[in-house]
Write an enzyme that holds these catalytic residues in place. Structure first.
Site, PDB file in Angstrom:
ATOM      1  N   TYR A  76       0.390 -90.510  -8.332  1.00 44.12           N
ATOM      2  CA  TYR A  76      -0.641 -89.961  -7.438  1.00 44.12           C
ATOM      3  C   TYR A  76      -0.752 -88.453  -7.618  1.00 44.12           C
ATOM      4  O   TYR A  76      -1.841 -87.887  -7.608  1.00 44.12           O
ATOM      5  CB  TYR A  76      -0.333 -90.293  -5.975  1.00 44.12           C
ATOM      6  CG  TYR A  76      -1.490 -89.940  -5.076  1.00 44.12           C
ATOM      7  CD1 TYR A  76      -2.512 -90.856  -4.835  1.00 44.12           C
ATOM      8  CD2 TYR A  76      -1.596 -88.667  -4.509  1.00 44.12           C
ATOM      9  CE1 TYR A  76      -3.605 -90.527  -4.053  1.00 44.12           C
ATOM     10  CE2 TYR A  76      -2.690 -88.336  -3.722  1.00 44.12           C
ATOM     11  CZ  TYR A  76      -3.686 -89.271  -3.494  1.00 44.12           C
ATOM     12  OH  TYR A  76      -4.777 -88.938  -2.731  1.00 44.12           O
ATOM     13  N   PHE A 128     -31.506 -78.821 -13.798  1.00 44.46           N
ATOM     14  CA  PHE A 128     -31.070 -80.171 -14.112  1.00 44.46           C
ATOM     15  C   PHE A 128     -31.052 -80.943 -12.795  1.00 44.46           C
ATOM     16  O   PHE A 128     -30.735 -80.381 -11.745  1.00 44.46           O
ATOM     17  CB  PHE A 128     -29.697 -80.213 -14.797  1.00 44.46           C
ATOM     18  CG  PHE A 128     -29.330 -81.623 -15.181  1.00 44.46           C
ATOM     19  CD1 PHE A 128     -29.949 -82.235 -16.249  1.00 44.46           C
ATOM     20  CD2 PHE A 128     -28.428 -82.353 -14.426  1.00 44.46           C
ATOM     21  CE1 PHE A 128     -29.674 -83.554 -16.574  1.00 44.46           C
ATOM     22  CE2 PHE A 128     -28.144 -83.680 -14.741  1.00 44.46           C
ATOM     23  CZ  PHE A 128     -28.763 -84.283 -15.820  1.00 44.46           C
ATOM     24  N   THR A 129     -31.380 -82.229 -12.864  1.00 45.83           N
ATOM     25  CA  THR A 129     -31.598 -83.034 -11.650  1.00 45.83           C
ATOM     26  C   THR A 129     -30.466 -82.899 -10.630  1.00 45.83           C
ATOM     27  O   THR A 129     -30.684 -82.434  -9.510  1.00 45.83           O
ATOM     28  CB  THR A 129     -31.772 -84.519 -12.035  1.00 45.83           C
ATOM     29  OG1 THR A 129     -30.660 -84.899 -12.847  1.00 45.83           O
ATOM     30  CG2 THR A 129     -33.049 -84.738 -12.811  1.00 45.83           C
ATOM     31  N   ASP A 219     -22.918 -74.508 -17.250  1.00 45.42           N
ATOM     32  CA  ASP A 219     -23.020 -75.970 -17.302  1.00 45.42           C
ATOM     33  C   ASP A 219     -22.744 -76.333 -18.757  1.00 45.42           C
ATOM     34  O   ASP A 219     -23.625 -76.258 -19.609  1.00 45.42           O
ATOM     35  CB  ASP A 219     -24.406 -76.431 -16.852  1.00 45.42           C
ATOM     36  CG  ASP A 219     -24.530 -77.952 -16.872  1.00 45.42           C
ATOM     37  OD1 ASP A 219     -23.711 -78.616 -17.552  1.00 45.42           O
ATOM     38  OD2 ASP A 219     -25.447 -78.481 -16.216  1.00 45.42           O
ATOM     39  N   ARG A 386     -38.541 -88.416 -18.790  1.00 43.94           N
ATOM     40  CA  ARG A 386     -38.190 -87.086 -18.315  1.00 43.94           C
ATOM     41  C   ARG A 386     -39.511 -86.363 -18.091  1.00 43.94           C
ATOM     42  O   ARG A 386     -40.025 -85.698 -18.964  1.00 43.94           O
ATOM     43  CB  ARG A 386     -37.331 -86.327 -19.337  1.00 43.94           C
ATOM     44  CG  ARG A 386     -35.845 -86.612 -19.207  1.00 43.94           C
ATOM     45  CD  ARG A 386     -35.279 -86.056 -17.909  1.00 43.94           C
ATOM     46  NE  ARG A 386     -33.847 -86.284 -17.755  1.00 43.94           N
ATOM     47  CZ  ARG A 386     -33.287 -86.806 -16.662  1.00 43.94           C
ATOM     48  NH1 ARG A 386     -34.029 -87.198 -15.647  1.00 43.94           N
ATOM     49  NH2 ARG A 386     -31.990 -86.927 -16.568  1.00 43.94           N
ATOM     50  N   PHE A 452     -35.969 -91.116  -9.962  1.00 43.83           N
ATOM     51  CA  PHE A 452     -36.140 -91.755 -11.274  1.00 43.83           C
ATOM     52  C   PHE A 452     -35.154 -92.887 -11.512  1.00 43.83           C
ATOM     53  O   PHE A 452     -35.431 -93.811 -12.259  1.00 43.83           O
ATOM     54  CB  PHE A 452     -36.038 -90.713 -12.396  1.00 43.83           C
ATOM     55  CG  PHE A 452     -34.735 -89.973 -12.448  1.00 43.83           C
ATOM     56  CD1 PHE A 452     -34.507 -88.879 -11.632  1.00 43.83           C
ATOM     57  CD2 PHE A 452     -33.733 -90.374 -13.320  1.00 43.83           C
ATOM     58  CE1 PHE A 452     -33.301 -88.207 -11.666  1.00 43.83           C
ATOM     59  CE2 PHE A 452     -32.526 -89.694 -13.370  1.00 43.83           C
ATOM     60  CZ  PHE A 452     -32.306 -88.608 -12.532  1.00 43.83           C
TER      61      PHE A 452
HETATM   62  C1  PLP Z   1     -25.190 -85.200 -17.118  1.00 41.62           C
HETATM   63  C2  PLP Z   1     -25.375 -83.804 -16.733  1.00 41.62           C
HETATM   64  C3  PLP Z   1     -24.889 -83.325 -15.515  1.00 41.62           C
HETATM   65  C4  PLP Z   1     -24.254 -84.225 -14.462  1.00 41.62           C
HETATM   66  O1  PLP Z   1     -23.146 -84.861 -14.916  1.00 41.62           O
HETATM   67  P1  PLP Z   1     -22.733 -86.357 -14.475  1.00 41.62           P
HETATM   68  O2  PLP Z   1     -21.466 -86.592 -15.232  1.00 41.62           O
HETATM   69  O3  PLP Z   1     -23.836 -87.275 -14.883  1.00 41.62           O
HETATM   70  O4  PLP Z   1     -22.528 -86.360 -13.014  1.00 41.62           O
HETATM   71  C5  PLP Z   1     -25.053 -81.985 -15.257  1.00 41.62           C
HETATM   72  N1  PLP Z   1     -25.677 -81.162 -16.108  1.00 41.62           N
HETATM   73  C6  PLP Z   1     -26.179 -81.598 -17.276  1.00 41.62           C
HETATM   74  C7  PLP Z   1     -26.866 -80.655 -18.189  1.00 41.62           C
HETATM   75  C8  PLP Z   1     -26.059 -82.938 -17.620  1.00 41.62           C
HETATM   76  O5  PLP Z   1     -26.582 -83.370 -18.768  1.00 41.62           O
END
Ligand code: PLP
Length: 461
Positions: A76, A128-129, A219, A386, A452
């Protein structure tokens, strides 16, 4: 006979195990897509022949990674694999403190809660979404500071992921640096079509943000692919290894969120990395609420081991050359067929311009959603939208109308062959030939968040 001058890209691996695929007939596919509400996310994977929905969590792991899975220390707290992962992140990316999370959005949630205060502005090189949604849920507002070329599918700018410093400066002037907790810099910008940022631009952003006391959060989901484009296109980097370039990119940022399901070659996993102790301490405290203890963050020991090995494999020059080489091969095939695609060809997939492909459809008839459904019907190849569906709605309820209306053919890493690439391009061309007769869609079910994934549609008569 033509003589080869150099070796073309080829896979630096061979197959050791295969997964058999189901081949479907056209009537079966027509039925399946109708039942899925013309949303490729709602298809059963069984009914898909070649799955290009996403490059997320779909990589083929290596024998080394599978062997690593057997070395999982499922304690753990304080799992051996956590320390292996921490070491790999420090060694290859250079970040100081790390927290594993179940995937990228887990890291985004925690980061947004730690750094964003209500009313803050978060500039980024395109949204990004999940990233933007977490920023908004934390009380922030996303502001797009990517160069204009990124929104133009015809622009051949070599670094469409670059930040427009004037846009950033205007935000700082308008809101004040205190209202901007960090700039979110994505490498190989997903929503722009897998387009890189240059080191030169990143250094400029670093210099500017430093002056104003603003952090840069990276990111880094596709950092290795970005490094490849820098190696190919940026002066002074031709002879540097992918590993060196990746490390340099990270060095200009203060922390990172990572979806390891992409470049890091695992089926599940992610992490938050941060160099600032205070922010780390708060994040380490929050992770317990949302993911799990700070030494596993929602992952099993074996997942962390596979990730540590995947990180190392992902910065190998031969790996990344074959990875991007396969996508370029598909892109060139599509271009030969006259299919309008986003240029330059990106790092994780081919993005077909649905506005140009189906010019007779308005954006409210969902051209990209329509095209993705048609390609599935033709061949069982699953792609995704997209465009306006992915863009969703603003906090005030209005639709976002993104300039780009794209269908993404995302290529999983180390999974498909060159012959698969041929079938994909042929299928896109089959649909292209009869494009004038294709009708659009009407949305009949809309979920509140990230629509989506689950929205349903009906064919317009
Ligand atoms: C996929 C992605 C995310 C989110 O990551 P998940 O692992 O799907 O939660 C964030 N930023 C970018 C650019 C991504 O392609």
């Amino acid at each position: 006979m033509k003589q080869p001058i150099k070796h073309s890209w080829a896979e630096p691996y061979k197959m050791k195990m295969v997964e058999l695929l189901k081949m479907t007939s056209r009537p079966q596919r027509l039925k399946a897509i109708k039942e899925a509400g013309y949303n490729t996310f709602l298809l059963k994977s069984e009914d898909v022949y070649i799955d290009l929905l996403t490059d997320s969590g779909t990589s083929a792991m290596s024998d080394r990674q599978w062997a690593g899975m057997m070395m999982g220390d499922e304690a753990y707290a304080g799992s051996r694999n956590f320390f292996r992962l921490e070491k790999a992140i420090q060694k290859f990316y250079g970040y100081k403190y790390i927290i594993p999370t179940h995937q990228g959005r887990g890291a985004e949630n925690i980061l947004s809660k730690v750094l964003i205060k209500k009313g803050d502005i978060v500039p980024g090189n395109m949204y990004f979404t999940t990233t933007r949604l977490h920023q908004e849920l934390a009380g922030g507002t996303f502001a797009d500071v990517i160069i204009d070329e990124a929104h133009d599918p015809e622009s051949e700018h070599p670094f469409k992921g670059n930040v427009d410093l004037q846009k950033l400066e205007a935000l700082v002037k308008k809101h004040g640096a205190k209202r901007i907790p960090y700039v979110c810099i994505a490498t190989n910008v997903n929503m722009a079509g897998g387009q890189p940022i240059s080191i030169k631009n990143l250094k400029e952003v670093r210099a500017y943000t430093k002056k104003h006391g603003i952090k840069i959060i990276h990111d880094m989901t596709r950092v290795a692919e970005n490094a490849y484009f820098i190696q190919q296109r940026e002066k002074g980097y031709e002879k540097k290894s992918i590993r060196e370039i990746v490390f340099e990119i990270c060095s200009y940022t203060d922390g990172a969120t990572m979806s390891a399901k992409k470049d890091a070659l695992v089926n599940i996993g992610g992490f938050l990395a941060i160099n600032d102790w205070d922010a780390f301490e708060e994040a380490r405290n929050l992770v317990v609420v949302y993911e799990g203890l700070h030494t596993y963050g929602g992952l099993a020991g074996r997942d962390m081991e596979a990730m540590a090995i995947g990180i190392e494999e992902s910065v190998n020059d031969n790996h990344i050359r074959a990875r991007v080489g396969q996508i370029e091969y598909l892109g060139h095939k599509m271009t030969e067929f006259g299919i309008p695609i986003v240029k330059p060809i990106g790092g994780h997939g081919i993005f077909v311009d649905a506005k140009q492909f189906l010019p007779h459809l308005s954006q409210d008839e969902y051209p990209a959603q329509t095209l993705a459904a048609e390609i599935y019907i033709d061949s069982g190849v699953r792609t995704m939208e997209r465009g306006i569906v992915s863009a969703g709605r603003k906090p005030n309820g209005e639709n976002y109308y993104p300039k780009l209306e794209l269908v993404r053919f995302t290529i999983p890493r180390r999974v498909y062959t060159q012959a698969h690439m041929d079938v994909i391009a042929e299928s896109a061309y089959n649909v292209f030939r009869k494009r004038k007769s294709i009708k659009g869609l009407k949305m009949i079910y809309e979920p509140k968040y990230l629509r989506f994934f689950q929205a349903k549609f009906e064919k317009l008569k």
